[in-house]
Design an enzyme around this catalytic site. Structure first.
Site, PDB file in Angstrom:
ATOM      1  N   CYS A 102      13.478  48.729 -19.206  1.00 26.84           N
ATOM      2  CA  CYS A 102      14.799  48.396 -18.666  1.00 26.84           C
ATOM      3  C   CYS A 102      15.705  49.607 -18.501  1.00 26.84           C
ATOM      4  O   CYS A 102      16.766  49.519 -17.877  1.00 26.84           O
ATOM      5  CB  CYS A 102      15.490  47.379 -19.572  1.00 26.84           C
ATOM      6  SG  CYS A 102      15.848  48.007 -21.238  1.00 26.84           S
ATOM      7  N   GLN A 103      15.319  50.762 -19.046  1.00 25.67           N
ATOM      8  CA  GLN A 103      16.215  51.923 -19.010  1.00 25.67           C
ATOM      9  C   GLN A 103      16.672  52.305 -17.604  1.00 25.67           C
ATOM     10  O   GLN A 103      17.825  52.707 -17.409  1.00 25.67           O
ATOM     11  CB  GLN A 103      15.563  53.129 -19.692  1.00 25.67           C
ATOM     12  CG  GLN A 103      15.366  52.962 -21.195  1.00 25.67           C
ATOM     13  CD  GLN A 103      14.036  52.331 -21.525  1.00 25.67           C
ATOM     14  OE1 GLN A 103      13.394  51.739 -20.664  1.00 25.67           O
ATOM     15  NE2 GLN A 103      13.609  52.456 -22.776  1.00 25.67           N
TER      16      GLN A 103
END
Length: 409
Positions: A102-103
């Site tokens: 998700c970064q």
């Protein structure tokens, strides 16, 4: 493209021998420390493959396999890069799930999106194309819905809808998006297609003691002709306010004497007065709070009991702008993994006297609804990173049970 026919779906003989009947089987990518995987197991699916590249996360799963944690015992965990995996070996399983890193899209990250080398959505789409599962479930951060990524989010949804329309060599993603849009608007679609829906869910609305908003994307294979929608919330903020400030049952349940109860928040007084006027305004069960989750644990600062694993005090917590901690009598703020350095600027408890301390690993696991027998491998920093990236077990269980119910009918 070849039109998909159910009778043509190949089942890998090795998997058939190892796992027997493939009904209600699942594969998960980017499994992390196992929150989503545990929810899928709780819902009645049997994992035939879990993939994760992070060593500490894999060590956590291996540790719990060794400890004979029931849901984890038979998980076939593979520590590797999914880009090296041939997923055709799993063709025809029921559920493909995963939370691509998700970064690239996180509000707390660097917001590089599709330009970020950690963007693994292309691999998730490839897995859909090669496996052809009945259902696809993807979880990701709220930041994926930012205006900045709107076009790429449309691209993700269209790729999931038509996974056989793969990107050509050296084709820019925007050109691929245009081809997908043209295909989508022509109105008649053969081959492998999915009916895809998405929704932003708050974990607190489903009984998780944490205000954690995440995007869930679900796609059912079109040939199944299944109608599905996200299950409605089971818990609400209004019900918590009613429990605390109208009936007072919350404080009685926790044996908090009146002299030790906090003052009713001024900003909520009008809302509470409306709730006093009629119970019919209250929907669902009360949101679960930090106190609900951890009140039976000893204070790690002065009562640490070695019998309780992962419950050691970690010093150094402090308040600074944007990081103020979680009040005891509300759901926790979103646990975070941290983009660099020590994670946990928001992973703090605000005590009744206004001071703060870091949540222990065990407390954080409770806030993510992992069972107490589930242990975490690695340092405090690495354990908190795993927890900050995890899907709350209770939320995953609730959603996947609803998916399974549709598949079973």
């Amino acid at each position: 493209m070849t039109k998909l026919r159910i009778e043509d779906i190949r089942v890998d003989e090795r998997i058939r021998q190892d796992y027997g009947d493939l009904r209600e089987r699942s594969v998960e990518l980017f499994a992390g420390a196992g929150g989503l995987a545990m929810g899928i197991s709780n819902a009645g699916f049997r994992h035939v493959g879990l993939y994760e590249w992070d060593r500490d996360a894999c060590d956590t799963i291996r540790l719990n396999k060794e400890r004979n944690v029931a849901q984890v015992q038979n998980w076939p965990i593979h520590q590797c890069d999914v880009r090296d995996v041939d997923f055709t070996q799993y063709q025809g399983i029921d559920l493909l799930a995963g939370g691509p890193p998700c970064q690239p899209f996180s509000l707390g990250g660097k917001h590089r999106g599709f330009k970020d080398h950690r963007n693994m959505f292309p691999e998730m789409i490839r897995a859909v194309r090669e496996i052809q599962p009945k259902v696809v479930l993807i979880e990701n951060v709220k930041g994926l819905l930012r205006d900045t990524f709107a076009k790429y989010f449309e691209y993700i949804l269209l790729q999931l809808s038509y996974p056989e329309i793969a990107s050509k060599e050296n084709e820019d993603w925007t050109d691929h998006l245009s081809r997908l849009e043209r295909h989508h608007t022509k109105g008649h679609h053969e081959g492998l297609t999915y009916h895809v829906v998405f929704r932003l869910l708050n974990a607190a609305d489903y009984g998780v003691p944490q205000k954690r908003e995440r995007v869930f994307i679900v796609g059912f294979r079109s040939d199944l002709n299944i109608e599905w929608s996200f299950p409605e919330p089971t818990h609400s903020f209004d019900a918590l306010l009613y429990d605390q400030w109208v009936t007072g049952d919350y404080w009685e349940r926790h044996r908090v004497a009146k002299k030790h109860r906090p003052e009713m928040p001024d900003k909520l007084k009008k809302r509470i007065e409306r709730l006093r006027g009629g119970l019919g305004l209250v929907q669902g069960a009360p949101w679960m709070t930090v106190r609900d989750a951890i009140s039976d644990l000893p204070d790690p600062e002065n009562e640490y009991d070695n019998v309780i694993p992962d419950h050691r005090f970690n010093p150094g917590a402090r308040i600074y702008p944007g990081h103020t901690g979680s009040p005891l009598d509300e759901p926790a703020k979103t646990l975070k993994a941290g983009d660099h350095g020590v994670p946990g600027g928001e992973n703090m408890l605000v005590k009744p006297d206004g001071s703060v301390r870091y949540f222990t690993v065990r407390e954080s696991a409770r806030l993510q609804t992992f069972p107490d027998e589930y242990h975490f491998s690695g340092s405090w920093t690495e354990s908190m990173r795993q927890l900050g990236n995890a899907v709350p077990v209770r939320l995953a269980t609730f959603i996947v049970k609803d998916i399974k119910k549709c598949l079973s009918h």
